[in-house]
Scaffold this motif. Structure first.
Motif, PDB file in Angstrom:
ATOM      1  N   ILE A   9      83.199  37.256  76.545  1.00  0.00           N
ATOM      2  CA  ILE A   9      82.729  37.586  77.902  1.00  0.00           C
ATOM      3  C   ILE A   9      83.612  38.673  78.510  1.00  0.00           C
ATOM      4  O   ILE A   9      83.133  39.685  79.008  1.00  0.00           O
ATOM      5  N   LEU A  10      84.933  38.465  78.446  1.00  0.00           N
ATOM      6  CA  LEU A  10      85.853  39.428  79.068  1.00  0.00           C
ATOM      7  C   LEU A  10      85.793  40.791  78.381  1.00  0.00           C
ATOM      8  O   LEU A  10      85.846  41.835  79.027  1.00  0.00           O
ATOM      9  N   SER A  11      85.619  40.767  77.070  1.00  0.00           N
ATOM     10  CA  SER A  11      85.557  42.030  76.344  1.00  0.00           C
ATOM     11  C   SER A  11      84.270  42.795  76.694  1.00  0.00           C
ATOM     12  O   SER A  11      84.293  44.009  76.911  1.00  0.00           O
ATOM     13  N   LEU A  12      83.151  42.092  76.790  1.00  0.00           N
ATOM     14  CA  LEU A  12      81.890  42.754  77.160  1.00  0.00           C
ATOM     15  C   LEU A  12      81.950  43.310  78.585  1.00  0.00           C
ATOM     16  O   LEU A  12      81.481  44.411  78.855  1.00  0.00           O
ATOM     17  N   LEU A  13      82.545  42.536  79.472  1.00  0.00           N
ATOM     18  CA  LEU A  13      82.645  42.991  80.868  1.00  0.00           C
ATOM     19  C   LEU A  13      83.594  44.189  80.974  1.00  0.00           C
ATOM     20  O   LEU A  13      83.341  45.126  81.721  1.00  0.00           O
ATOM     21  N   LEU A 179      85.930  40.836  86.641  1.00  0.00           N
ATOM     22  CA  LEU A 179      84.998  39.802  87.140  1.00  0.00           C
ATOM     23  C   LEU A 179      84.501  40.180  88.543  1.00  0.00           C
ATOM     24  O   LEU A 179      83.316  40.036  88.858  1.00  0.00           O
ATOM     25  N   GLY A 180      85.394  40.673  89.370  1.00  0.00           N
ATOM     26  CA  GLY A 180      85.015  41.070  90.733  1.00  0.00           C
ATOM     27  C   GLY A 180      84.011  42.217  90.711  1.00  0.00           C
ATOM     28  O   GLY A 180      83.048  42.232  91.483  1.00  0.00           O
ATOM     29  N   THR A 181      84.216  43.166  89.808  1.00  0.00           N
ATOM     30  CA  THR A 181      83.299  44.308  89.707  1.00  0.00           C
ATOM     31  C   THR A 181      81.933  43.852  89.208  1.00  0.00           C
ATOM     32  O   THR A 181      80.890  44.301  89.690  1.00  0.00           O
ATOM     33  N   HIS A 182      81.939  42.932  88.264  1.00  0.00           N
ATOM     34  CA  HIS A 182      80.665  42.369  87.777  1.00  0.00           C
ATOM     35  C   HIS A 182      79.925  41.697  88.942  1.00  0.00           C
ATOM     36  O   HIS A 182      78.707  41.839  89.080  1.00  0.00           O
TER      37      HIS A 182
END
Ligand code: SF4
Length: 213
Positions: A9-13, A179-182
């Motif tokens: 998840i973190l890598s894709l974001l 995460l905030g930008t997503h």
């Protein structure tokens, strides 16, 4: 494996938002501290408009500490809750002058003693101006963490603790920005743009929407 899922998840974001950074404008710790206090219940864009003028007038903690509350209230009025925010900024800067030689402290213990400063604000500062690893749980990080099942709680401090357990420490600050930008650009509160979301396949949220962009 949960760790593998979170890593993915973190890598894709990260790939989707390589430009992820704070939206608030600031040039030093004091400016970020004031901007973060003003950002409560207000958009970062609105705060930036206010601080563009504010930061020209107030350049040191002493400047804020010596201002008249009724003047400062009007200067920040459009950020909402302006009486309380003015009270906090002025009291906070008085503490900075009285106890910290006018400087913003670079540790959680001291930061959270300042009026108007909670763990979120402290972590924003630690992560973004003091080069430390910290997870600042704002409304976006809270929502995304729950939708992506990175955390269960509804309480920001508990979500911070949950995220600290599942995200490697070296990535705390960066993950938070991503995460905030997503949350701002895609996984928006009312109607997330799931059809263009890069982690859609890894998301089981009941909030998913399938309409057009
Ligand atoms: S699929 Fe939708 S709800 Fe899930 S993270 Fe993406 S945008 Fe948010």
């Amino acid at each position: 494996m949960p760790e593998e899922r979170i890593k993915k998840i973190l890598s894709l974001l990260e790939k989707a938002y390589p430009d992820a950074k704070l939206v608030l404008h600031y040039k030093n710790p004091l400016e970020l501290l004031v901007a973060t206090i003003l950002a409560a219940q207000c958009t970062d864009e609105r705060v930036n408009k206010v601080t563009e003028i504010l930061f020209k007038k107030y350049q040191t903690a002493k400047d804020y500490a010596n201002t008249k509350p009724e003047v400062f209230e009007q200067e920040i009025r459009s950020t909402g809750f302006y009486r309380n925010k003015a009270k906090n900024v002025i009291a906070c800067c008085k503490e900075l002058v009285g106890k910290f030689n006018g400087k913003v402290p670079d540790n959680t213990e001291d930061l959270v003693t300042l009026p108007g400063v909670g763990r979120k604000t402290a972590n924003v500062l630690l992560g973004n101006v003091f080069g430390k690893q910290a997870i600042a749980v704002d409304t976006h990080v809270l929502r995304i963490s729950r939708r992506l099942e990175l955390a269960k709680s509804n309480d920001p401090d508990k979500v911070e603790a949950e995220l600290c357990k599942v995200i490697p420490q070296g990535k705390w600050t960066r993950s938070c920005l991503v995460l905030g930008t997503h949350g701002r650009r895609t996984c928006i509160a009312r109607k997330p743009l799931c059809s263009v979301c890069v982690v859609e396949k890894l998301c089981n949220s009941a909030d998913k929407t399938y309409g057009s962009k």
